[in-house]
Design an enzyme around this catalytic site. Structure first.
Site, PDB file in Angstrom:
ATOM      1  N   HIS A   8     -11.331  49.604  42.855  1.00 35.42           N
ATOM      2  CA  HIS A   8     -11.125  50.106  44.219  1.00 35.42           C
ATOM      3  C   HIS A   8     -10.916  48.978  45.217  1.00 35.42           C
ATOM      4  O   HIS A   8     -11.132  47.799  44.915  1.00 35.42           O
ATOM      5  CB  HIS A   8     -12.319  50.964  44.642  1.00 35.42           C
ATOM      6  CG  HIS A   8     -13.621  50.225  44.727  1.00 35.42           C
ATOM      7  ND1 HIS A   8     -14.024  49.554  45.858  1.00 35.42           N
ATOM      8  CD2 HIS A   8     -14.614  50.059  43.815  1.00 35.42           C
ATOM      9  CE1 HIS A   8     -15.205  48.997  45.646  1.00 35.42           C
ATOM     10  NE2 HIS A   8     -15.593  49.283  44.420  1.00 35.42           N
TER      11      HIS A   8
ATOM     12  N   CYS B 171     -18.738  48.137  40.049  1.00 35.68           N
ATOM     13  CA  CYS B 171     -17.307  48.414  40.080  1.00 35.68           C
ATOM     14  C   CYS B 171     -16.491  47.144  40.313  1.00 35.68           C
ATOM     15  O   CYS B 171     -17.009  46.106  40.704  1.00 35.68           O
ATOM     16  CB  CYS B 171     -16.999  49.440  41.163  1.00 35.68           C
ATOM     17  SG  CYS B 171     -17.739  51.055  40.848  1.00 35.68           S
TER      18      CYS B 171
END
Length: 247
Positions: free
Chosen positions: A201, A217
């Protein structure tokens, strides 16, 4: 074959201005180790504006790449890229992964994400990755892709930080925007048909590129995740490695 020695300044200018991979700069996992009689190379500080000066790093092409941008009505600030080690700039390199074209490969230790291309090359991005204890590895599929996604912290994260409960799935998550932890784009990784809760992301926190600073992440600066999003095919395979791909 051993490449001719280059000065750090010449290497940086060559890498930034010509966007090429210098031969001999990456050693594959199959390479022979150095003889024990040789002294290890000194560990050099990151090449930044503080070490060689802003003018040596700034170029019109990079100014444009990391400029402020209006995207889907959201204003993304410019990135002071000269404060980031240039090895984390987006660049096309020889593919070190051996994976099929269209595959994403995350080299967690080296803080790189590769998108394998046709013809033996890959687009390489610098990333920030999860802190120790919040990491994941394995093979999966980019099951879902999202423009300006809502952030819905998992139950485990809410248990650690109860103040995040207002952004839970039940409450609809956090509204999209520049302050949203998922940034401008998100790729949702599934494995064996189930959500891994692992994401690739965007992030406005450019200073975290090359560091371990997120909760499991892979994060890119927003300008780079927009570029990646447009290149990634639907249901692309992804490989996340916790052992270094290159030395």
């Amino acid at each position: 074959m051993t490449a001719s020695p280059l000065s750090r300044r010449a290497f940086v200018l060559g890498a930034v201005a010509m966007n090429v991979l210098s031969a001999g700069c990456a050693v594959t996992r199959g390479s022979r180790p150095l003889s024990s009689s040789l002294q290890p190379a000194p560990v050099l500080p990151p090449v930044t504006a503080a070490t060689i000066g802003i003018d040596a790093l700034r170029t019109p092409e990079l100014d444009a790449r990391y400029a402020a941008v209006l995207d889907d009505g959201y204003e993304i600030p410019a990135v002071p890229y000269w404060k980031i080690d240039p090895k984390f700039f987006r660049q096309q390199v020889l593919d070190p992964t051996g994976e099929t074209p269209g595959t994403l490969v995350v080299d967690t230790p080296n803080r790189f994400l590769y998108l394998v291309e046709v013809g033996g090359t890959a687009m390489r991005y610098g990333v920030g990755i999860g802190r120790i204890g919040f990491t994941w590895e394995g093979r999966g599929i980019v099951h879902w892709r999202q423009h300006w996604p809502r952030w819905k912290p998992p139950t485990e994260m809410i248990a650690r930080k109860p103040e995040l409960a207002r952004y839970s799935v039940a409450n609809g998550g956090m509204e999209p925007g520049i302050g949203n932890p998922l940034g401008a784009r998100a790729l949702y990784i599934h494995q064996n048909g189930e959500d891994t809760l692992y994401r690739v992301h965007g992030s406005p926190e450019w200073w975290t590129m090359g560091t371990a600073a997120s909760s499991g992440c892979v994060r890119l600066v927003n300008q780079e995740v927009i570029d990646l999003y447009e290149r990634v095919p639907h249901h692309a395979p992804i490989v996340v490695m916790q052992t270094p791909l290159t030395a």
